[in-house]
Every structure is written in structure tokens, then in C-alpha cells.
Design a protein around this motif. Structure first.
Motif, short mmCIF file in Angstrom:
data_model
loop_
_atom_site.label_atom_id
_atom_site.label_comp_id
_atom_site.label_asym_id
_atom_site.label_seq_id
_atom_site.Cartn_x
_atom_site.Cartn_y
_atom_site.Cartn_z
N ILE A 42 31.97 43.02 10.91
CA ILE A 42 32.85 43.63 10.16
C ILE A 42 32.34 44.14 8.90
O ILE A 42 31.89 45.30 8.52
CB ILE A 42 34.27 43.29 9.89
N VAL A 43 31.59 43.18 8.18
CA VAL A 43 31.50 43.45 6.66
C VAL A 43 30.19 44.19 6.50
O VAL A 43 29.86 45.15 5.90
CB VAL A 43 31.31 41.99 6.15
N TRP A 44 28.86 43.77 7.28
CA TRP A 44 27.74 44.39 7.06
C TRP A 44 27.86 45.90 7.75
O TRP A 44 27.31 46.85 6.98
CB TRP A 44 26.71 43.63 7.73
N PRO A 45 28.34 46.13 8.97
CA PRO A 45 28.56 47.39 9.29
C PRO A 45 29.22 48.27 8.50
O PRO A 45 28.83 49.40 8.54
CB PRO A 45 29.20 47.26 10.77
N THR A 46 30.35 47.87 7.88
CA THR A 46 31.11 48.58 6.96
C THR A 46 30.31 49.06 5.79
O THR A 46 30.28 50.02 5.29
CB THR A 46 32.59 47.85 6.78
N TRP A 47 29.69 47.99 5.50
CA TRP A 47 28.82 48.19 4.02
C TRP A 47 27.92 49.44 4.29
O TRP A 47 27.52 50.14 3.27
CB TRP A 47 28.55 46.82 3.32
N LYS A 48 27.13 49.08 5.32
CA LYS A 48 26.06 50.04 5.80
C LYS A 48 26.80 51.38 5.66
O LYS A 48 25.99 52.25 5.25
CB LYS A 48 25.61 49.68 7.06
N GLN A 49 27.87 51.59 6.32
CA GLN A 49 28.50 52.97 6.59
C GLN A 49 28.73 53.50 5.13
O GLN A 49 28.31 54.59 4.72
CB GLN A 49 29.70 52.76 7.34
#
Length: 341
Positions: A42-49
């Protein structure tokens, strides 16, 4: 899906592809937990986006698996081996003392509240102490309240006496001493192997690890305290040279996607995962015991934990901060955040 929506999706994909191709900077992020862990799911993919959208594709974020001990991630980022990463502050004892204000037993009930309160306290009281010299701090967060994962029932606090328990460092070590357990220091991912091989009788970790570290396979009991026994502070950092190489516009965009926003996201994701961990434990036949505030085990733990807040205050005496004011500030933030839920 209708044609209009299909075209919109294709167009959006094309824009994203073009932005990725046109990226001026790539940020390589080191991560060390399983793919299913909320940080990776959740966290890394969301921050990436968030980052890629905020910088209009000029900055691309790539998440990479880190296979060395997580305590070396700070050095890896500082030395430019990776551009960004995160890890447990207590894995480097003595370097990041101030964030342990969030690790004092009995201070928080959930990870989102603790994470936001910790970030606000850092900005108000700790930033000037410059503990992150050599790194640029993006966010701070805590996992959910740490609980007891054991290979034996905990019918009384005294049942822990003499038991070998994995500890990860920080103020949990002080509590472990008062519980009279035999502490075995190791990183969290080692818990499964150590419990399976009988090296330890249990581990202190949030409930989510029944699922993500598969502790449901090696635990017989999961004992849940209302506010847990402790929590653990994490830092998300980026190499300052990489950060400063970006345009001011992109620096501002990244910080807008980080700071309290990223701290809140991280805490919320890890907190939700605790619920999934409890469900996993029940499904796998682990004896899940949810304690109430009036349970004797909770009262005994609270008594044992008395004064650990002062231990934290004393431990940061060498930092140029008003520790008493910071502790009061942290507690006020926790109260304020909870009152708005």
C-alpha cells in the motif's frame, strides 16, 4: 466498461507511459519487508503514484528489494547506494533517540494516531536537533501496538518470567527487563525462523505479523493488550544530494506528498493490517486473547511500565530539546487526533 471509459483509461495509460519515459530523475527506494506487508502493498505504491503525479512525470519512483539487514538501510541511503528507504530507528541505538517518545508503553491505541502525532512532535520539538544529519527525512510512522506472540499461554504476566523473547530494540528492551524475560535481539523478519527452531519462546510484534511474517504457523497464542506493550518508530528518508539535485518545484512536490501525509498513510496502512493479522490468527487456530482494561494482566503491565516515560526523558538529555515539553506535546497531539475521529 463503456467505450468512453475505455478510451479514458487508454489515454491515462499513455500519459503515464510518456511521463515515465520523460522522467528526469529516478528515485530508487530500498524496501526489506515481504511483498504482502502494507509498506510494500500500500504505502510505497501510493507514494510512488503521488510523487510521479505531483512532479508531472519528471521524477520516477522505483521500488527495489533490499536483502541486507534493515539496520544498514540508513547507511545505504546516506552513501548513495539507494536513493531512499525506511527502517526501524531502534536498529541504530543512540542515533535516533527523539522519536522514541512514541514508543513509550500506553501512549497510543492505533498506528495512524501515533504516526501523525510523532510527525507533528518532530516538526515542533525535534527538527532543530538535527538527528537526521546526512539524510533528508520524508516521514515518520509507528506500527500498531506491539503484542505478545507466544508458544505458550499468558494467563498472568508472571508467565513471561524467564521466557526467551525476541526484542527489536528501543524502549521495549526496558519493558522486557521489567517483565524478567530473557531478551534475544534480532530484526523482526527473523521472528518466524527463531520461533520455529525454538531459539525463542515468543516475540514482541504488532498483530499484523500473524499474517505477514506467518507467525500464525509458529504461535499457539496471541495476547492482545488494549494499548499494546509498546510500539516502534520508523523513518522514511532520502539521500539529501538526490533531493537537492531536484528543482525547487519538484522538491516541494515531493514534500507535499510526504511529511504528515505520508506519515498518516503509513500508520493507517499498518494499523489496518493488524485487523487482518488477528483474523489470520483465528483462521489458523491460534488462541487469540483480547484483554480488557480491567484485566489483571493489563493492570500488572501498566504498573511495570510506570516510569518508562522518564527513562525516555533522561535518555535524550544530550539532545538540545525540551524533552518534557515534547512529551506533553506528543500526548496532546494524540488526544487531539483521537477527539476528531
Amino acid at each position: 466498461m463503456n467505450i468512453k471509459k475505455s478510451l479514458l483509461c487508454v489515454a491515462a495509460g499513455a500519459v503515464f507511459s510518456l511521463s515515465a519515459v520523460a522522467a528526469e530523475t529516478t528515485i530508487r527506494v530500498a524496501t526489506w519487508l515481504p511483498p504482502t506487508n502494507p509498506q510494500n502493498a500500500i504505502v510505497w505504491p501510493t507514494w510512488k503514484q503521488w510523487v510521479e503525479e505531483a512532479t508531472e512525470g519528471r521524477v520516477e519512483v522505483i521500488i527495489e528489494n533490499y536483502t541486507s539487514h534493515p539496520k544498514t538501510i540508513f547507511d545505504a541511503v546516506e552513501d548513495g547506494v539507494y536513493d531512499a528507504g525506511f527502517t526501524v530507528n531502534a536498529y541504530l541505538p543512540g542515533r535516533f533517540k527523539l522519536s522514541s517518545v512514541a514508543e513509550i508503553p500506553g501512549e497510543i491505541t492505533d498506528a495512524e494516531t501515533g504516526s501523525v502525532a510523532l510527525w507533528r512532535t518532530y516538526k515542533d520539538y525535534f527538527e532543530s536537533a538535527n538527528e537526521y544529519e546526512g539524510l533528508h527525512l520524508l516521514a515518520l510512522f509507528v506500527h500498531g501496538p506491539g503484542q505478545l506472540h507466544t508458544k505458550f499461554p499468558v494467563n498472568a504476566i508472571s508467565d513471561l518470567k524467564g521466557k526467551k523473547m525476541r526484542v527489536g530494540g528501543g524502549l521495549i528492551n526496558d519493558l522486557a527487563e521489567r517483565l524478567e524475560v530473557t531478551p534475544v535481539s534480532a530484526s523482526a523478519p527473523k521472528s518466524y525462523e527463531m520461533m520455529q527452531q525454538g531459539v525463542v519462546d515468543g516475540t514482541f510484534l504488532p498483530a499484523q505479523e500473524q499474517k505477514f511474517f506467518r507467525l500464525s504457523e509458529v504461535s499457539t497464542d496471541l495476547t492482545l493488550f488494549p494499548k499494546g506493550l509498546y510500539t516502534t518508530a520508523f523513518s522514511i528518508v532520502i539521500n539529501p544530494e538526490v533531493f537537492e539535485s531536484l528543482s525547487k518545484k519538484d522538491q516541494q512536490a515531493i514534500m507535499k506528498a510526504s511529511g504528515e501525509k505520508l506519515s498518516r498513510l503509513s500508520g493507517a496502512a499498518w494499523g489496518q493490517a493488524d485487523i487482518n493479522g488477528v483474523l489470520e490468527a483465528k483462521e489458523k487456530g491460534v488462541n487469540v486473547v483480547i484483554l480488557s482494561e480491567d484485566d489483571q494482566r493489563v493492570k500488572d503491565l501498566d504498573k511495570l511500565a510506570e516510569g518508562i516515560d522518564q527513562i525516555w526523558v533522561d535518555s535524550v538529555a544530550d539532545r538540545d530539546v525540551d524533552a518534557e515539553a515534547a512529551l506533553a506535546g506528543f500526548r496532546k497531539y494524540v488526544t487531539d487526533i483521537n477527539s476528531k475521529k
